[in-house]
Design an enzyme around this catalytic site. Structure first.
Site, short mmCIF file in Angstrom:
data_model
loop_
_atom_site.label_atom_id
_atom_site.label_comp_id
_atom_site.label_asym_id
_atom_site.label_seq_id
_atom_site.Cartn_x
_atom_site.Cartn_y
_atom_site.Cartn_z
N GLN A 22 0.86 -1.18 0.00
CA GLN A 22 0.00 0.00 0.00
C GLN A 22 0.90 1.23 0.00
O GLN A 22 1.99 1.21 0.58
CB GLN A 22 -0.94 0.01 1.21
N SER A 23 0.43 2.34 -0.59
CA SER A 23 1.33 3.45 -0.91
C SER A 23 1.70 4.30 0.29
O SER A 23 2.83 4.78 0.38
CB SER A 23 0.69 4.34 -1.99
N THR A 24 0.78 4.51 1.23
CA THR A 24 1.03 5.43 2.34
C THR A 24 0.69 4.76 3.66
O THR A 24 -0.03 3.75 3.70
CB THR A 24 0.20 6.71 2.19
N GLN A 27 -3.05 4.72 4.33
CA GLN A 27 -3.75 3.58 3.73
C GLN A 27 -3.53 2.31 4.55
O GLN A 27 -4.43 1.49 4.70
CB GLN A 27 -3.27 3.37 2.30
#
Length: 690
Positions: A22-24, A27
Site C-alpha cells: 500500500q502506498s502510504t 492507507q
C-alpha cells in the site's frame, strides 16, 4: 486461464510469491479491506496448486513510483534471478510497480525463468507475445493513472491555495475555525509565549540571545502531544528550534504561504530518489497572500527579522553581526577603506589580552601585503566618546523610554508565570472533576485518576512557588535611576553592570558601518562613521609608534608637571594630579616618587627651593608670616581680599609677598571678634551698635 493445467509441474514445484503493498501509512492504517483482499491471494496460490507460498509485505506504506527504495521488491527480484519463484501474485499491476522501469524489468526476469504473473483476472505467461502485450498495457495504464491522479490532486490543491482556502498545517498559535477560517489560537498563554519571542528578539537582535534570555527566565513553550492535529499540548522548557521556527515563519506576519519548499530528484545507486523539504527563496513561493489572517507582527517587521537573521548567520558585506560581546567594541563594524573587506579582531599581549584590528585577508588569501593594523583600545575609546556625544541631546528621552521598557519586561515576566499558574489550576480542577465522576468501586481507573490529580496538584504548587520567586526577585531588585544616568552618560557607559554586548548593541543601533583607514603622514587612524540617519562624521585617533605602550602618561598630566615643576615640589604636584583625577599610565594614584620618575624620563627640571627669591610664597608661608592658620588665608583668597595665583586648577596657591602688606589684608587677618569677611560700603548691620 483459470485451469490448473495451464501451470506446468516445473512451475508448481517452485514457490509462489504474494506481493502485498500500500502506498502510504494512512492507507495501511485505514484501508484494511484492501490489505485483507491482498492477503487472500495466498489461498488463490494454493488453489492453483502451489505447495510453498511466500508473502512479501515489507513495502507496506511505500510508493511504487520508483522514487522510494522498496526492500520487498528487491527481494522479489533476487528470488526471480535465482530461479526460485514459479509465480508472482498481486492484486493488480499497480501493486507491483507504478513506473515502467520496474514493471518491464520484472516481466523480463519472469520471462527468463518462465515464471507466471497472476492477478484477479487470470494467469499470464510473459514468454507469450499476447500475454506480454497485455501485461505491458496494464503497466502503462497503471503508470498513466498515477500521473493523472497526481496532476489532478496537485492542481486542485494549488487552485484552492491561491484563494487561501486550502487548510494546510499551520504553526503553533493558529487554528482553523469552521466559520471564520484561520485565526488565533484561543489559548491566551500560548499567544503570550509567541509574542514574548518576538519582543525579546526585537530587543536583543539575535535569536540565540533571545533563546538564552528566555531560558534563563524558565519560559515554557508548547509542544503538540497529538501529532499533526495540534489540539493538545505539553508545555516544556523552550528550545532554540522553537525560537528560530517562530521567527522564520511568515504565518505569524499574517501571510498565507504555500509552496515554500520543493522536492529534488537525484540518481542514487542507479535509481531516482526524491527528497522533500528543500526551502525556496521568498520570490519563488507559489502562493503568498499578505493580510490573509490575524498577525502577531506586521510584514515589514518580518522582513527586518529575516535580514537580521541572515546577517547574524553569515556576516555579509551589506550588514554586520549582532553584538556578541568580547573586549572589542568595534568588532564586525569596521571596513577597510583600501580593499573594502571587513576588518578582523585579534587579541595579543600577556595577561589581559588587548584587541587589535587588522585587515589581513589579502595577505592570507592572495599573499598580498596587509593593508594596515592598529590597536583597538584608543579607537574604541574615541568611538565611545563620539557615540555619547551623539546621544547626549536625547539622553532624557532615552532614559524615560528605557524605564518604560524595564517596566514592560517585568510585567511580561509576571504575566507569563501567572498564565502558567492559571493553566495548572485548570488542569488540577479538571483532574478533580474526573476523579469525582469515576465509580469508586472501579479501583483500576480510580487509582490512575487519583494519581493524575495528585500530579496536577504538585504542578500547581510548583507554579505557585515560581510565581512567589519571581515576585520576590522583582521586588528585591531596586529600580534603576535611569533619569539620573541621563545626566551623566559617561558614568552610565562605564557602569559595572553594563556588558560589552550591551555597548555593541547600542553602537549597532545608531551606526551602520565604520570605514577605517590609516593616514601615514600624520600617523593617525581615520574612522569615517556612517550613521543610520544618513549623516557622516570623521574621527581621528593618534596611532602610537613602534615601541610605545598603552601605559604611557597622558599628555594632560605631563602638561601639569611642566607647569608646576619649577615652582612646586613633587609632593605638591602629586597632590594636584590626584585632585584633578589624572591617574598614572597604569591607572594608579600619584606619589612623589612616581612624579620624580616621570620627570626624569621626560626631562622635566625639578623643583629647587634655593632658587626661590622670596617674591612668591606658598599658603603655609603666607600664614606663618601673618601669624594665622591656613584656613584664614584660604578665606581671604576666596573673598577676594588677598590675591593668589594657580598654575593649573586645583594646584597650590602662589601668593605675592608684597600683597601681604596691604592694609585690608592686615586688618582682615587681625580681626578675631567676628567672622573673617569683607564688609561692603552699602551693607547694613543686622544688630544695633547701642
Amino acid at each position: 486461464m483459470a485451469n490448473t493445467d495451464l501451470l506446468p509441474a516445473t512451475v508448481l514445484r517452485r514457490k509462489a510469491v504474494v506481493y502485498v503493498r500500500q502506498s502510504t501509512q494512512t492507507q495501511v492504517q485505514n484501508n484494511l479491506e484492501s490489505q485483507r483482499r491482498q492477503y487472500d491471494l495466498v489461498e488463490e496460490a494454493r488453489r492453483r496448486g502451489f505447495a510453498q507460498v511466500e508473502v512479501i509485505d515489507d513495502d507496506l506504506g511505500r510508493s511504487a513510483s520508483g522514487m522510494v527504495a522498496r526492500p520487498g521488491f528487491d527481494r522479489l527480484v533476487a528470488w526471480l534471478c535465482a530461479g526460485e519463484v514459479g509465480a508472482v501474485l498481486c492484486f493488480d499491476a499497480s501493486r507491483l510497480a507504478r513506473n515502467g522501469r520496474d514493471w518491464h524489468h520484472l516481466l523480463e526476469l519472469c520471462g527468463l525463468v518462465e515464471a507466471r504473473v497472476i492477478d484477479l483476472d487470470g494467469v499470464y505467461d510473459p514468454c507469450r507475445p499476447n500475454d506480454r502485450l497485455l501485461l505491458g498495457m496494464k503497466g502503462s495504464i497503471s503508470e498513466f493513472e498515477l500521473g493523472v491522479l497526481r496532476a489532478r490532486m496537485f492542481e486542485a490543491a494549488r487552485a484552492k491555495a491561491q484563494r487561501g482556502e486550502l487548510r494546510i498545517s499551520v504553526p503553533i498559535g493558529y487554528v482553523w475555525h469552521r466559520e471564520v477560517g484561520l485565526g488565533f489560537d484561543p489559548d491566551i498563554r500560548l499567544q503570550e509565549a509567541i509574542r514574548l519571542i518576538f519582543a525579546r528578539f526585537r530587543k536583543l537582535g539575535s535569536a540565540r540571545q533571545a533563546f538564552l534570555s528566555l531560558a534563563a527566565e524558565q519560559v515554557h513553550f508548547p509542544r503538540p502531544s497529538d501529532g499533526k492535529k495540534m489540539v493538545t499540548f505539553d508545555w516544556t522548557p523552550i528550545r532554540y528550534r522553537n525560537v528560530i521556527a517562530v521567527l522564520k515563519n511568515p504565518f505569524y506576519a499574517g501571510t498565507y504561504a504555500y509552496g515554500k519548499s520543493e522536492k529534488r530528484t537525484a540518481l542514487v545507486d542507479g535509481r531516482l530518489r526524491k527528497s522533500y523539504g528543500h526551502s525556496k527563496p521568498v520570490e519563488h513561493w507559489e502562493v503568498m497572500l499578505q493580510g490573509h489572517h490575524e498577525a502577531y507582527i506586521d510584514w515589514s517587521e518580518f522582513e527586518r527579522n529575516q535580514k537580521q537573521l541572515a546577517v547574524n548567520a553569515y556576516g555579509r558585506v551589506d550588514g554586520v553581526k549582532s553584538g556578541r560581546g568580547g573586549r572589542a567594541l568595534l568588532a564586525g563594524m569596521l571596513c577597510c577603506a583600501r580593499c573594502g573587506r571587513r576588518l578582523t579582531v585579534a587579541y595579543t599581549g600577556r595577561g589581559a589580552r588587548q584587541p587589535v584590528y587588522r585587515c589581513d585577508r589579502p595577505h592570507v588569501q592572495l599573499a598580498q601585503p596587509r593593508c594596515f593594523t592598529f590597536g583597538g583600545r584608543r579607537a574604541d575609546e574615541a568611538m565611545a566618546r563620539e557615540l555619547l556625544r551623539a546621544v547626549e541631546p536625547l539622553a532624557v528621552e532615552a532614559a524615560s523610554l528605557a524605564e518604560r521598557r524595564h517596566m514592560e519586561v517585568q510585567a511580561d515576566q509576571r504575566r507569563i508565570v501567572n498564565l502558567e499558574l492559571q493553566q495548572a489550576r485548570y488542569e488540577a480542577t479538571l483532574a478533580e472533576r474526573r476523579y469525582a465522576a469515576c465509580d469508586p468501586d472501579n479501583r483500576l481507573i480510580a487509582a490512575q485518576l487519583e494519581r493524575s490529580w495528585e500530579s496536577a496538584l504538585q504542578r500547581v504548587q510548583a507554579c505557585q512557588r515560581r510565581v512567589d520567586a519571581v515576585e520576590q526577585t522583582l521586588s528585591a531588585v531596586a529600580t534603576p535611576d535611569l533619569g539620573g544616568l541621563a545626566q551623566d552618560l559617561a558614568a552610565a557607559w562605564d557602569a559595572p553592570g553594563v556588558t560589552m554586548r550591551t555597548r555593541q548593541q547600542l553602537l549597532h543601533t545608531l551606526v551602520q558601518e565604520i570605514i577605517a583607514d590609516l593616514d601615514e603622514k600624520t600617523r593617525e587612524i581615520v574612522l569615517t562613521i556612517h550613521w543610520r540617519g544618513g549623516q557622516h562624521s570623521e574621527v581621528r585617533v593618534a596611532k602610537p609608534r613602534s615601541g610605545e605602550h598603552g601605559c604611557r602618561t597622558s599628555d594632560e598630566a605631563l602638561a601639569v608637571m611642566r607647569s608646576m615643576a619649577g615652582k612646586w615640589s613633587d609632593e605638591h604636584i602629586a597632590a594636584t594630579l590626584n585632585r584633578m583625577a589624572l591617574p598614572t599610565g597604569q591607572g594608579k594614584t600619584w606619589t612623589a616618587h612616581r612624579v620624580s620618575s616621570v620627570r626624569m624620563v621626560n626631562d622635566i627640571r625639578a623643583y629647587r627651593s634655593a632658587n626661590k627669591d622670596g617674591q612668591w610664597l606658598t599658603m603655609s608661608e603666607a600664614a606663618a608670616k601673618l601669624g594665622v592658620n591656613n584656613h584664614r588665608i584660604r578665606r581671604l583668597i576666596k573673598q577676594g581680599i588677598l590675591y593668589a595665583e594657580q598654575v593649573v586648577p586645583r594646584a597650590p596657591y602662589q601668593i605675592r609677598a608684597s600683597d601681604l602688606l596691604d592694609p585690608r589684608v592686615i586688618e582682615a587677618a587681625a580681626r578675631t571678634l567676628g567672622p573673617c569677611q569683607a564688609v561692603g560700603e552699602n551693607q547694613m548691620s543686622m544688630f544695633s551698635s547701642t
